[in-house]
Write an enzyme that holds these catalytic residues in place. Sequence first.
Site, PDB file in Angstrom:
ATOM      1  N   ARG A   1     -36.406  40.508  33.667  1.00  0.00           N
ATOM      2  CA  ARG A   1     -37.661  41.264  33.532  1.00  0.00           C
ATOM      3  C   ARG A   1     -37.911  41.899  34.894  1.00  0.00           C
ATOM      4  NH1 ARG A   1     -42.215  40.988  30.021  1.00  0.00           N
ATOM      5  NH2 ARG A   1     -44.224  41.336  31.054  1.00  0.00           N
TER       6      ARG A   1
ATOM      7  N   HIS B   1     -38.813  48.382  26.651  1.00  0.00           N
ATOM      8  CA  HIS B   1     -39.178  47.001  26.331  1.00  0.00           C
ATOM      9  C   HIS B   1     -38.653  46.689  24.924  1.00  0.00           C
ATOM     10  CE1 HIS B   1     -40.953  43.202  26.550  1.00  0.00           C
ATOM     11  NE2 HIS B   1     -42.237  43.488  26.608  1.00  0.00           N
TER      12      HIS B   1
ATOM     13  N   GLN C   1     -39.837  43.582  22.643  1.00  0.00           N
ATOM     14  CA  GLN C   1     -41.163  43.729  22.040  1.00  0.00           C
ATOM     15  C   GLN C   1     -41.081  44.479  20.714  1.00  0.00           C
ATOM     16  OE1 GLN C   1     -44.366  42.583  22.932  1.00  0.00           O
ATOM     17  NE2 GLN C   1     -44.703  43.338  20.845  1.00  0.00           N
TER      18      GLN C   1
ATOM     19  N   ASP D   1     -51.189  50.040  23.727  1.00  0.00           N
ATOM     20  CA  ASP D   1     -50.731  49.102  24.750  1.00  0.00           C
ATOM     21  C   ASP D   1     -51.647  49.286  25.952  1.00  0.00           C
ATOM     22  OD1 ASP D   1     -49.208  47.273  26.182  1.00  0.00           O
ATOM     23  OD2 ASP D   1     -47.641  48.709  26.696  1.00  0.00           O
TER      24      ASP D   1
ATOM     25  N   CYS E   1     -49.035  44.732  21.972  1.00  0.00           N
ATOM     26  CA  CYS E   1     -48.096  43.756  22.519  1.00  0.00           C
ATOM     27  C   CYS E   1     -48.762  42.700  23.385  1.00  0.00           C
ATOM     28  CB  CYS E   1     -46.973  44.465  23.285  1.00  0.00           C
ATOM     29  SG  CYS E   1     -47.495  45.263  24.811  1.00  0.00           S
TER      30      CYS E   1
ATOM     31  N   ARG F   1     -42.190  37.405  18.715  1.00  0.00           N
ATOM     32  CA  ARG F   1     -41.412  37.573  19.941  1.00  0.00           C
ATOM     33  C   ARG F   1     -40.388  36.446  20.058  1.00  0.00           C
ATOM     34  NH1 ARG F   1     -43.051  40.269  24.368  1.00  0.00           N
ATOM     35  NH2 ARG F   1     -40.928  39.745  24.988  1.00  0.00           N
TER      36      ARG F   1
END
Length: 342
Positions: free
Chosen positions: A129, A156, A159, A251, A291, A318
């Site tokens: 990450r 991402h 996600q 988001d 998310c 997830r």
Amino acid sequence: MPKMLGFFFLFCYSRGPPNQMNVCLKGRDFLTLQNYTADELKYLLWVASDLKQRIKDKGEYLPLMQGKSLAMIFEKRSTRTRLSAETGFALLGGHPSFLTKQDIHLGTNESLTDTARVLSSMTNAILARVYKHNDLDLMTKEATIPVINGLSDLYHPLQILADYLTLQEHYGGLNGLTIAWIGDGNNVLHSIMTSAAKLGMHLHIATPKGFEPDLRITKITEQYSKEYGTRLLLTTDPLEAANAANVLITDTWISMGQEEEKRRRLKAFQGYQITMQIVKSAASNWTFLHCLPRKPEEVDDEVFYSPRSLVFQEAENRKWTIMAVMVSLLTDYSPQLQKPTF
């Protein structure tokens, strides 16, 4: 030290149809959904559904990662990515190792190249990450084990797999759905843009001027839309984007590393909060995704906590989708669940 995959993939695909889709992902990296075909995306969602049903619903123990370890490099803090990866890998019998900049010498006393080579000799996969997607590109060149993108400034993908699994569960299929993105042209949106059309979904995007998605990714998305026969709308009007949409997504407007831009961004995004007034333009079966973490200026409580909001199911998924990625990249797994309708 490039991965020696050429012969392996020839062998893997010539074994016959072990999972009725003739898909084998073992040894692959997972950096962007752009690199995955429609069948490969469907296979990952199928594996996620299969693992969720077998482990959660039936209580089966599947030690598919027994004897394997996962290096988890986190430059940016996380709740869902860390928990889903750690608990998911452990649930499958593996050993996750969480590593921050304070734990290892990444980019300080030791180069990314050397780190990738060392981790390749001690673990079976790397989940990273990071701030810069270029770091992931370099890592994949130097590592001899699969590298998984846990988030970068550009994409991402983990996600969005969770989002698609959630929609698959709710609607019974993805083909023909219209997704409306209302917010920043960020990494989460980029992952939707590089995958939605492959699964037959239409895409409406509303972003303020100056906050549009990456132009290179927009061009790729336009090509996908033509290739797969889906609709693509780019606008600055949230109401236009929401019109007849089945799924409304937003988001954070201020990502980690953008805190100094907060005042300017809040001003630019005025009118982009998702409210019941916005969703009046949506399809009668609309749902909402985010998310997380969520801030009230992005979506009001009435929408966020409504029965149409799937955000907590999305968060749980997830775990099942990241487990599906790890199982698919590290084993020759064949789902037992009947293939879902996509």
